[in-house]
Design a protein around this motif. Structure first.
Motif, PDB file in Angstrom:
ATOM      1  N   UNK A 185       0.828  -1.210   0.000  1.00 35.03           N
ATOM      2  CA  UNK A 185       0.000   0.000   0.000  1.00 35.03           C
ATOM      3  C   UNK A 185       0.862   1.260   0.000  1.00 35.03           C
ATOM      4  N   UNK A 186       1.864   1.296   0.892  1.00 35.09           N
ATOM      5  CA  UNK A 186       2.665   2.511   1.023  1.00 35.09           C
ATOM      6  C   UNK A 186       3.643   2.710  -0.137  1.00 35.09           C
ATOM      7  N   UNK A 187       3.882   1.652  -0.898  1.00 31.15           N
ATOM      8  CA  UNK A 187       4.725   1.795  -2.088  1.00 31.15           C
ATOM      9  C   UNK A 187       4.102   2.779  -3.069  1.00 31.15           C
ATOM     10  N   UNK A 188       2.779   2.911  -3.034  1.00 29.66           N
ATOM     11  CA  UNK A 188       2.094   3.816  -3.953  1.00 29.66           C
ATOM     12  C   UNK A 188       2.382   5.283  -3.643  1.00 29.66           C
ATOM     13  N   UNK A 189       2.860   5.575  -2.428  1.00 28.78           N
ATOM     14  CA  UNK A 189       3.228   6.958  -2.093  1.00 28.78           C
ATOM     15  C   UNK A 189       4.726   7.029  -1.763  1.00 28.78           C
ATOM     16  N   UNK A 190       5.468   6.028  -2.257  1.00 33.08           N
ATOM     17  CA  UNK A 190       6.934   5.995  -2.118  1.00 33.08           C
ATOM     18  C   UNK A 190       7.404   6.021  -0.661  1.00 33.08           C
ATOM     19  N   UNK A 191       6.662   5.343   0.203  1.00 30.73           N
ATOM     20  CA  UNK A 191       7.084   5.155   1.596  1.00 30.73           C
ATOM     21  C   UNK A 191       7.423   3.678   1.784  1.00 30.73           C
ATOM     22  N   UNK A 192       8.612   3.416   2.290  1.00 28.95           N
ATOM     23  CA  UNK A 192       9.027   2.028   2.497  1.00 28.95           C
ATOM     24  C   UNK A 192       9.383   1.739   3.953  1.00 28.95           C
ATOM     25  N   UNK A 193       9.393   2.780   4.795  1.00 29.24           N
ATOM     26  CA  UNK A 193       9.846   2.611   6.181  1.00 29.24           C
ATOM     27  C   UNK A 193       8.678   2.615   7.170  1.00 29.24           C
ATOM     28  N   UNK A 194       8.618   1.618   7.999  1.00 25.04           N
ATOM     29  CA  UNK A 194       7.769   1.625   9.182  1.00 25.04           C
ATOM     30  C   UNK A 194       8.344   0.621  10.166  1.00 25.04           C
ATOM     31  N   UNK A 195       7.894   0.687  11.407  1.00 26.83           N
ATOM     32  CA  UNK A 195       8.496  -0.118  12.472  1.00 26.83           C
ATOM     33  C   UNK A 195       7.451  -0.971  13.174  1.00 26.83           C
ATOM     34  N   UNK A 196       7.762  -2.252  13.328  1.00 26.10           N
ATOM     35  CA  UNK A 196       6.914  -3.179  14.088  1.00 26.10           C
ATOM     36  C   UNK A 196       7.496  -3.282  15.497  1.00 26.10           C
ATOM     37  N   UNK A 197       6.707  -2.918  16.505  1.00 27.03           N
ATOM     38  CA  UNK A 197       7.117  -3.009  17.904  1.00 27.03           C
ATOM     39  C   UNK A 197       6.509  -4.287  18.494  1.00 27.03           C
ATOM     40  N   UNK A 198       7.279  -5.014  19.272  1.00 29.12           N
ATOM     41  CA  UNK A 198       6.782  -6.275  19.826  1.00 29.12           C
ATOM     42  C   UNK A 198       7.176  -6.408  21.291  1.00 29.12           C
ATOM     43  N   UNK A 199       6.290  -6.977  22.086  1.00 28.58           N
ATOM     44  CA  UNK A 199       6.531  -7.231  23.503  1.00 28.58           C
ATOM     45  C   UNK A 199       5.662  -8.413  23.907  1.00 28.58           C
ATOM     46  N   UNK A 200       5.636  -8.730  25.189  1.00 22.90           N
ATOM     47  CA  UNK A 200       4.815  -9.842  25.685  1.00 22.90           C
ATOM     48  C   UNK A 200       4.192  -9.437  27.012  1.00 22.90           C
ATOM     49  N   UNK A 201       2.880  -9.639  27.131  1.00 23.42           N
ATOM     50  CA  UNK A 201       2.185  -9.268  28.374  1.00 23.42           C
ATOM     51  C   UNK A 201       2.730 -10.049  29.566  1.00 23.42           C
ATOM     52  N   UNK A 258       4.263   1.485  13.843  1.00 23.24           N
ATOM     53  CA  UNK A 258       4.318   2.948  13.854  1.00 23.24           C
ATOM     54  C   UNK A 258       5.058   3.450  12.622  1.00 23.24           C
ATOM     55  N   UNK A 259       4.831   4.741  12.307  1.00 22.26           N
ATOM     56  CA  UNK A 259       5.523   5.398  11.202  1.00 22.26           C
ATOM     57  C   UNK A 259       6.071   6.723  11.696  1.00 22.26           C
ATOM     58  N   UNK A 260       7.251   7.081  11.236  1.00 24.10           N
ATOM     59  CA  UNK A 260       7.837   8.373  11.588  1.00 24.10           C
ATOM     60  C   UNK A 260       6.921   9.502  11.113  1.00 24.10           C
ATOM     61  N   UNK A 261       6.755  10.503  11.978  1.00 27.49           N
ATOM     62  CA  UNK A 261       5.959  11.664  11.604  1.00 27.49           C
ATOM     63  C   UNK A 261       4.511  11.584  12.023  1.00 27.49           C
ATOM     64  N   UNK A 262       4.095  10.450  12.597  1.00 27.86           N
ATOM     65  CA  UNK A 262       2.704  10.292  13.037  1.00 27.86           C
ATOM     66  C   UNK A 262       2.682   9.860  14.495  1.00 27.86           C
ATOM     67  N   UNK A 263       1.782  10.475  15.269  1.00 33.44           N
ATOM     68  CA  UNK A 263       1.721  10.186  16.700  1.00 33.44           C
ATOM     69  C   UNK A 263       0.691   9.117  17.039  1.00 33.44           C
ATOM     70  N   UNK A 264       0.365   8.281  16.052  1.00 33.27           N
ATOM     71  CA  UNK A 264      -0.551   7.174  16.309  1.00 33.27           C
ATOM     72  C   UNK A 264      -0.011   5.918  15.643  1.00 33.27           C
ATOM     73  N   UNK A 265      -0.391   4.770  16.195  1.00 32.35           N
ATOM     74  CA  UNK A 265      -0.024   3.503  15.565  1.00 32.35           C
ATOM     75  C   UNK A 265      -0.968   3.261  14.395  1.00 32.35           C
ATOM     76  N   UNK A 266      -0.513   2.504  13.395  1.00 34.17           N
ATOM     77  CA  UNK A 266      -1.359   2.226  12.234  1.00 34.17           C
ATOM     78  C   UNK A 266      -1.853   0.779  12.221  1.00 34.17           C
TER      79      UNK A 266
END
Length: 420
Positions: free
Chosen positions: A165-181, A304-312
């Motif tokens: 999806x993000x390739x259509x706006x030339x964005x390739x970077x995002x981060x997956x955060x992982x933890x365990x309850x 998450x993505x840089x520049x946005x204060x919400x998770x996607x």
């Protein structure tokens, strides 16, 4: 009576260009998730109020749009002191309805079951950018698989979908955060908090990115927890450094409290997912990741993505929920995409709206054109449509220049003006 032309606060009217973009993104989601073997289902928009208020939805249970009882049932409820006036409510997510759905239809479904849901949910929230009262969620869940393969499939499928999806706006970077309850609970128990206090403690930790560690410490003390427990708890998180590995963090937890299997499973997930990711996509261990839902029991994840204060996107394992409906525990794990937030990101990076493709054609017919000529135009339009062309036939407006400008904004590139 005065009519109000604007939509209800927190809800949106969708213009044709909005719907084209949304349908395009939904199509990509269905295609990608379908390629991973997820099967589309649908659940009702309303759920029993007992299910929605079962202490599984975290703060979302405070945001339910309740549906009042009707007729004699409402009259009886009003007659009772403190009687429950609602019997149903609009769903606030898709996970709880899925759990009821699976308990009710398990015998008709394969095991493990890979479910895909796309639909609207409602929360009486405070609207802001990327946050609405009515919004679309896109969920994938794997039910009946207690292995880490479930988490690996969910994360890699979602990462592949977002990459496309993000390739259509030339964005390739995002981060997956992982933890365990389980690791989160271990730190709290080690500090001296009681089992029943963990949920409240994690609510404070979940605010780390907003109020910082000092803010968390103050909030815990203000909530009445002992200085000793709070100091021990905060000491662990003050030792957290960016890029900290799972093994390094687990070394901060005493062996008596450390769930070794959880730590190993988390490492296995990260090790298997990392080589499956496209360039620019990262997966990182995040010791302060909490996720607000009370039903999570194991690994949890957010994107998450840089520049946005919400998770996607966000999700995790919730092995206890289905058993509350069926009486028999069923392992379950899911990932939910913030569809509205993805659309927000796309719009932010699109110079123009999402237009029609294939050189759409518009025939503009003057009102004086005789019937036979109109039939000829309609016949030609039909032939073009049969060949895959998008064609609209419209009466010619008095302000034809403005009419054409509006059609061009929608993506029409070919115009034929028909006069008598």
């Amino acid at each position: 009576m005065k009519f109000i032309k604007t939509p209800v606060k927190g809800m949106c009217d969708m213009l044709p260009s909005d719907m084209r973009l949304r349908e395009h993104v939904l199509g990509m989601i269905k295609k990608t998730y379908g390629a991973y073997g997820f099967m589309q289902i649908e659940t009702p928009v309303m759920e029993h109020i007992e299910n929605l208020t079962s202490n599984q939805g975290g703060d979302n249970e405070k945001l339910i749009f309740k549906v009042m009882k009707r007729g004699a049932d409402l009259a009886r409820a009003l007659a009772k002191e403190n009687g429950e006036l609602a019997d149903n409510g609009l769903r606030y997510d898709l996970t709880l309805p899925l759990s009821r759905y699976y308990a009710n239809n398990k015998e008709k479904l394969p095991t493990p079951f890979k479910a895909m849901q796309l639909g609207n949910v409602w929360r009486a929230d405070n609207p802001q950018k990327g946050r609405f009262r009515q919004f679309t969620q896109c969920d994938i869940d794997i039910l009946g698989d207690n292995s880490t393969l479930a988490e690996i499939e969910l994360i890699t499928a979602t990462a592949a979908m977002l990459t496309e999806i993000f390739a259509e706006i030339n964005i390739s970077d995002f981060t997956i955060h992982i933890n365990d309850r389980q690791l989160l609970s271990a730190v709290a128990l080690q500090a001296g908090f009681k089992e029943e206090e963990i949920g409240s403690v994690l609510i404070s930790l979940d605010k780390c990115d907003k109020i910082g560690l000092d803010g968390i410490e103050k909030e815990l003390l203000d909530n009445g927890y002992t200085q000793s427990a709070v100091e021990k708890y905060m000491a662990v998180y003050r030792n957290v450094k960016p890029g900290m590995e799972i093994e390094t963090f687990c070394a901060l937890i005493a062996e008596d409290f450390l769930p070794k299997q959880a730590a190993q499973q988390l490492s296995d997930i990260v090790s298997c997912v990392r080589p499956m990711l496209a360039s620019g996509v990262k997966i990182v261990f995040d010791p302060t990741l909490v996720r607000g839902m009370g039903y999570y029991t194991g690994p949890i994840f957010e994107i998450s993505m840089d520049g946005y204060n919400f998770s996607i996107a966000g999700g995790g394992r919730y092995d206890k929920m289905i058993g509350k409906f069926s009486g028999q525990e069923v392992p379950a794990c899911g990932f939910s995409i913030g569809f509205e937030r993805i659309v927000t990101v796309l719009k932010d990076h699109m110079e123009e709206g999402f237009k029609l493709e294939n050189g759409a054609v518009a025939y503009l017919i003057d009102k004086r054109v005789p019937q036979q000529r109109r039939v000829e135009v309609l016949t030609k339009a039909r032939e073009l449509r049969e060949n895959g062309q998008i064609v609209t036939v419209l009466p010619m407006s008095k302000n034809m220049k403005h009419q054409i400008e509006l059609l061009e904004a929608e993506g029409y590139t070919q115009f034929e003006k028909i006069y008598e």
